[in-house]
Scaffold this active site. Structure first.
Site, short mmCIF file in Angstrom:
data_model
loop_
_atom_site.label_atom_id
_atom_site.label_comp_id
_atom_site.label_asym_id
_atom_site.label_seq_id
_atom_site.Cartn_x
_atom_site.Cartn_y
_atom_site.Cartn_z
N ASP A 100 -14.34 9.88 -34.92
CA ASP A 100 -14.78 10.08 -36.30
C ASP A 100 -16.06 9.32 -36.63
O ASP A 100 -16.53 8.50 -35.85
CB ASP A 100 -13.66 9.68 -37.27
CG ASP A 100 -12.96 8.38 -36.88
OD1 ASP A 100 -13.61 7.53 -36.24
OD2 ASP A 100 -11.77 8.21 -37.21
N ASN A 154 -1.02 3.81 -43.59
CA ASN A 154 -0.35 5.01 -44.09
C ASN A 154 -0.07 6.01 -42.97
O ASN A 154 0.31 7.15 -43.23
CB ASN A 154 -1.17 5.67 -45.20
CG ASN A 154 -2.54 6.15 -44.73
OD1 ASN A 154 -2.88 6.02 -43.56
ND2 ASN A 154 -3.33 6.70 -45.64
N HIS A 163 -2.27 7.13 -40.72
CA HIS A 163 -3.36 8.03 -40.32
C HIS A 163 -3.83 7.72 -38.90
O HIS A 163 -3.78 6.58 -38.45
CB HIS A 163 -4.51 8.03 -41.33
CG HIS A 163 -5.40 6.82 -41.32
ND1 HIS A 163 -5.64 6.07 -42.44
CD2 HIS A 163 -6.14 6.24 -40.34
CE1 HIS A 163 -6.48 5.09 -42.15
NE2 HIS A 163 -6.79 5.17 -40.88
N GLU A 206 -5.60 11.84 -42.89
CA GLU A 206 -4.76 11.20 -43.89
C GLU A 206 -3.46 11.98 -44.09
O GLU A 206 -3.33 13.12 -43.63
CB GLU A 206 -5.53 11.11 -45.22
CG GLU A 206 -6.85 10.35 -45.15
CD GLU A 206 -6.66 8.83 -45.16
OE1 GLU A 206 -5.55 8.35 -44.89
OE2 GLU A 206 -7.65 8.13 -45.43
#
Length: 235
Positions: free
Chosen positions: A62, A128, A130, A135
């Protein structure tokens, strides 16, 4: 999934290095790379070694939208500082965060992944759950996409910036479907703040609420964790 418990990030980095070294000895040519704090000790171990990647290709997960490659907070910059300046690859691919045509950039990166099937993919994990910047809610079959970062991810990454307001709100990320195409996956997770995400990844249901739970669909995943990150696992 194979769970390897380590005492600290140094030992974790060594375990990851051993997997990389074995892969290279078995003709792995394409390495999927990650950024963030979790793989840093791994990269330090690689840099200190005699491994040679000059005939290999790297494909990163990314990049932030809006940051130039020479911005000190960009993932281009991170990779140069932590790996590429000391261990160059024949080719290294990252998304272009300054692309003027984002849909075209997403297609370009999907083609990069198609042309360079990943042998070993390195991952970290967010609080979380990810992976990459996928996400909660991201589809398990997703390709490269532009992602709106969640509030929790922005807050978690604010420590790398002078002000939270400086953290980009969007990123280009390899999709979960793309990640799952790698032949082998190695995920690093350290600290109590990752314990909930690791429990969901390993023992929870497969749900888009925990993007990393998609790794249950893959048949060659190694998760390297310290005791704190593994503290909620039942075994």
């Amino acid at each position: 999934m194979k769970i390897i418990k380590v005492k600290d990030q140094v030992e974790g980095g060594q375990k990851g290095f051993e997997i990389f070294k074995e892969g290279l000895a078995n003709d792995a040519k394409v390495f999927g790379l990650a950024t963030g704090s979790s793989p840093i000790k791994f990269y330090e171990t690689v840099v200190a070694s005699d491994l040679d990647f000059t005939n290999c290709t790297s494909v990163n997960l990314d990049e932030y939208v809006g940051l130039s490659a020479d911005n000190s907070q960009s993932y281009h910059y991170f990779m140069k500082e932590n790996l590429f300046n000391k261990k160059p690859f024949a080719k290294s691919y990252l998304p272009n965060g300054l692309a003027s045509d984002i849909p075209a950039e997403l297609k370009r990166y999907d083609q990069v992944i198609a042309d360079n099937p990943v042998d070993i993919q390195i991952l970290g994990i967010g609080q979380n759950g990810h992976i990459g910047f996928n996400e909660p809610g991201a589809a398990f079959d997703s390709n490269t996409q532009e992602v709106q970062l969640t509030e929790s991810t922005i807050k978690a990454n604010a420590r790398f910036f002078e002000n939270e307001a400086d953290v980009p709100t969007k990123a280009i990320s390899m999709g979960i479907g793309s990640i799952l195409k790698a032949k082998k996956i190695v995920l690093f997770a350290y600290g109590e703040s990752k314990a909930e995400a690791i429990k969901g990844t390993v023992e929870g249901p497969q749900t888009t609420d925990v993007p990393a739970s998609a790794l249950q669909l893959h048949d060659d995943v190694t998760i390297i964790v310290d005791e704190a990150a593994a503290s909620l696992l039942s075994k």
